[in-house]
Design an enzyme around this catalytic site. Structure first.
Site, PDB file in Angstrom:
ATOM      1  N   LYS A 126       0.762   4.301   6.799  1.00 18.44           N
ATOM      2  CA  LYS A 126       0.237   5.202   5.788  1.00 18.44           C
ATOM      3  C   LYS A 126       0.851   6.587   5.988  1.00 18.44           C
ATOM      4  O   LYS A 126       1.463   6.862   7.001  1.00 18.44           O
ATOM      5  CB  LYS A 126      -1.298   5.343   5.917  1.00 18.44           C
ATOM      6  CG  LYS A 126      -2.088   4.071   5.664  1.00 18.44           C
ATOM      7  CD  LYS A 126      -2.083   3.699   4.204  1.00 18.44           C
ATOM      8  CE  LYS A 126      -2.786   2.369   3.934  1.00 18.44           C
ATOM      9  NZ  LYS A 126      -2.086   1.206   4.498  1.00 18.44           N
ATOM     10  N   SER A 184       0.808  -1.221   0.000  1.00 23.17           N
ATOM     11  CA  SER A 184       0.000   0.000   0.000  1.00 23.17           C
ATOM     12  C   SER A 184       0.845   1.277   0.000  1.00 23.17           C
ATOM     13  O   SER A 184       0.341   2.359  -0.278  1.00 23.17           O
ATOM     14  CB  SER A 184      -0.945   0.012   1.214  1.00 23.17           C
ATOM     15  OG  SER A 184      -0.190   0.085   2.411  1.00 23.17           O
TER      16      SER A 184
END
Lengths: 429, 141
Positions: free
Chosen positions: B99, B62
């Site tokens: 993230k 990701s």
């Protein structure tokens, strides 16, 4: 008596903070598995035998300390309680982090157990309550470990403050009891059995004559206390009254931990010298342990530079034995492994020491079912011989060797060694 | 009672001794001696605050766009203030995730660096907190 007589000088302090981790083992697991925040957590002893740690929710469900695992299985399943085998590597590492952080808040510190420390807060200019909150905030942010802070003018009162800081929602984890007018109310809310140094046996006797709270105990006649119990209990009562009797590294319960530490006349700089000193101290601590017929589960070593120097240095390292031990071979072996963690090149060490904690009396010891009985007995016979020789005045010393025995143990619910094994790090997506 | 006739004083000779003022070193004098420094320590370089630093392993892709690949090692410092734009480890509804943190007008979101993943806006009903700030990624080639 309770005074650590190996310390060449007790550290003087007039304000004490007791900082301890909330539900330490369970909290360690929660740092790396945040989904556990809302689930009750229990941690099992060696060989997955009994429950040795419970989160608050698990306590509230009525699971008592030391409950055999198989007995609690129903409650565990019904309430979706998370179960872990003891993860010693993780707990020792997290403990070291917390102690390192606490040492930044004071030069005077006593590691009391794997998850508690007394800090000497003399000379702190700011508001004590704010300081306590800073401590709590920093430990929580840097390690994820929630701690409670109790501050008072004696260690016994600091323990009470800590207990209330934990219990009372309003306190928010920190309680400053240095002001006299709040102490009475605090003592009234404290059961006499929860007073540091008052065990079940003494509490029973006190309650029989109507002394139920710490407040009542503090008002009890000293002569009667001395006659009925001991000088140690007298000191506890005096401490409740605000009279300091225990300095840092002095405790009312002589058997709660064993500390051997010393300040060096001449600072030492090499890892060999540090290891030699610590080996001596731990051997001495081992003798005391055996003379008390106890076993130790945790060994902590610490070393520090001159407190008032510009580049002050403090470090500690702990080792948890998978089975509590009284063998100097194990202790010396552990020192050999731990010393590299506290040593740093360029530091001039002024003081070092060892602390044996989580002590277990011999008759309460649960030996691992698969343990090598023969080698335990052989070890014990060796220890007895060494103790007799040492008693007669001839010192027998060890070459620093020896390994913590890696016995095969049942450990079905162990979490990963998140902070000590490369192949067991927490995975993040 | 005897009389004291004479009192002898010892004769102290004052003999000057030469003193060496220059230090004599035992080994071969090194021209580099003035320039020696400590060896480069990668540990000290990467771990600025040991009690607050943890290592974490990356699972998934990701954050590939940020150079963070599956299997990489992340160095996470919990003492660094999480500011907008920093890559963080966050806890979202009980799960750890890596993230980029974006804070805009008081609103938080977790932004991936891979177009196959959605931006996660943080709302009041979600359980969210920053676990630590990622300072370095170690990627074997």
């Amino acid at each position: 008596m309770g005074r650590c007589d190996e310390c060449d000088s007790s550290i003087m302090s007039d304000i004490f903070a007791l900082v301890d981790c909330n539900n330490f083992y369970a909290s360690c697991e929660r740092v790396f598995q945040p989904s556990l925040q809302h689930r009750p957590v229990v941690v099992l002893s060696n060989n997955d035998g009994c429950i040795v740690a419970r989160s608050n929710e698990a306590k509230a469900l009525g699971i008592g300390m030391g409950t055999p695992y198989f007995k609690a299985k129903d409650v565990i399943e019904k309430n979706n309680i998370a179960v872990f085998s003891s993860n010693y590597a993780l707990y020792a590492d997290m403990s070291n982090r917390v102690m390192q952080i606490l040492s930044q808040f004071t030069p005077e510190m006593e590691i009391y157990s794997i998850d508690e420390a007394f800090l000497g807060l003399d000379g702190i200019q700011e508001n004590l309550d704010s300081y306590g909150r800073e401590i709590r905030k920093r430990v929580l942010q840097w390690t994820g470990m929630p701690v409670s802070v109790g501050i008072a003018k004696t260690k016994t009162l600091a323990k009470i403050a800590n207990h209330l800081a934990k219990k009372s929602k309003k306190a928010g984890g920190v309680l400053d009891l240095t002001r006299a007018r709040y102490i009475t109310a605090a003592l009234e809310r404290t059961d006499v059995e929860d007073v540091w140094g008052v065990g079940r046996r003494i509490a029973k006797k006190l309650k029989r004559v109507g002394i139920m709270t710490a407040q009542q105990l503090s008002q009890t006649d000293i002569d009667w206390i001395q006659k009925t119990f001991s000088v140690m209990t007298v000191r506890t009562v005096l401490e409740l009254r605000g009279q300091k009797c225990f300095e840092l590294e002095e405790v009312p319960e002589p058997n709660k931990n064993i500390t051997v530490s010393r300040s060096f006349g001449k600072e030492i700089e090499t890892v060999e010298q540090l290891e030699n000193s610590l080996t001596q101290y731990v051997s001495r601590a081992g003798e005391k342990l055996r003379s008390q017929e106890q076993y130790a589960q945790v060994l902590t070593i610490f070393a520090m530079s001159n407190r008032f120097g510009k580049d002050s240095y403090y470090n500690s390292a702990s080792c948890i034995f998978e089975t509590a031990t009284d063998s100097s071979l194990d202790l010396v072996g552990a020192v050999g492994q731990l010393v590299k963690k506290v040593y740093r090149e360029g530091v001039k060490f002024k003081k070092a020491g060892v602390v044996l904690s989580k002590l277990v009396p011999k008759d309460e010891l649960q030996l691992n079912l698969f343990a090598d009985r023969e080698s335990i007995d052989r070890d014990r016979r060796l220890m007895q011989v060494l103790d007799r020789i040492n008693e007669r005045g001839k010192q027998v010393s060890f070459a620093s060797e020896g390994v913590v025995k890696p016995w095969q143990m049942k450990s079905e619910h162990k979490s990963q060694c998140y902070t000590t094994r490369w192949d067991e790090l927490v995975r993040v997506g | 009672m005897s009389k004291v006739d004479k009192i002898y004083k010892p004769k102290l000779s004052k003999q000057a001794l030469p003193v060496f003022t220059a230090r004599v070193s035992a080994g071969f004098p090194s021209p580099a001696a003035d320039y020696e420094e400590g060896q480069l320590d990668l540990n000290k370089h990467l771990v600025k605050n040991p009690p607050a630093t943890f290592f974490v392993r990356v699972a998934g892709d990701s954050m590939e766009g940020a150079g963070v690949h599956d299997g990489d090692l992340l160095i996470v410092d919990r003492s660094i203030e999480p500011k907008s734009g920093k890559v963080v480890i966050a806890v979202l509804d009980g799960q750890l995730t890596v993230k980029r943190l974006k804070i805009y007008r008081g609103k938080y979101s977790l932004v991936p660096e891979n177009e196959n993943y959605p931006i996660q806006k943080i709302t009041k009903d979600m359980e969210f907190e920053v676990w630590g700030v990622v300072t370095n990624v170690i990627h074997p080639l």
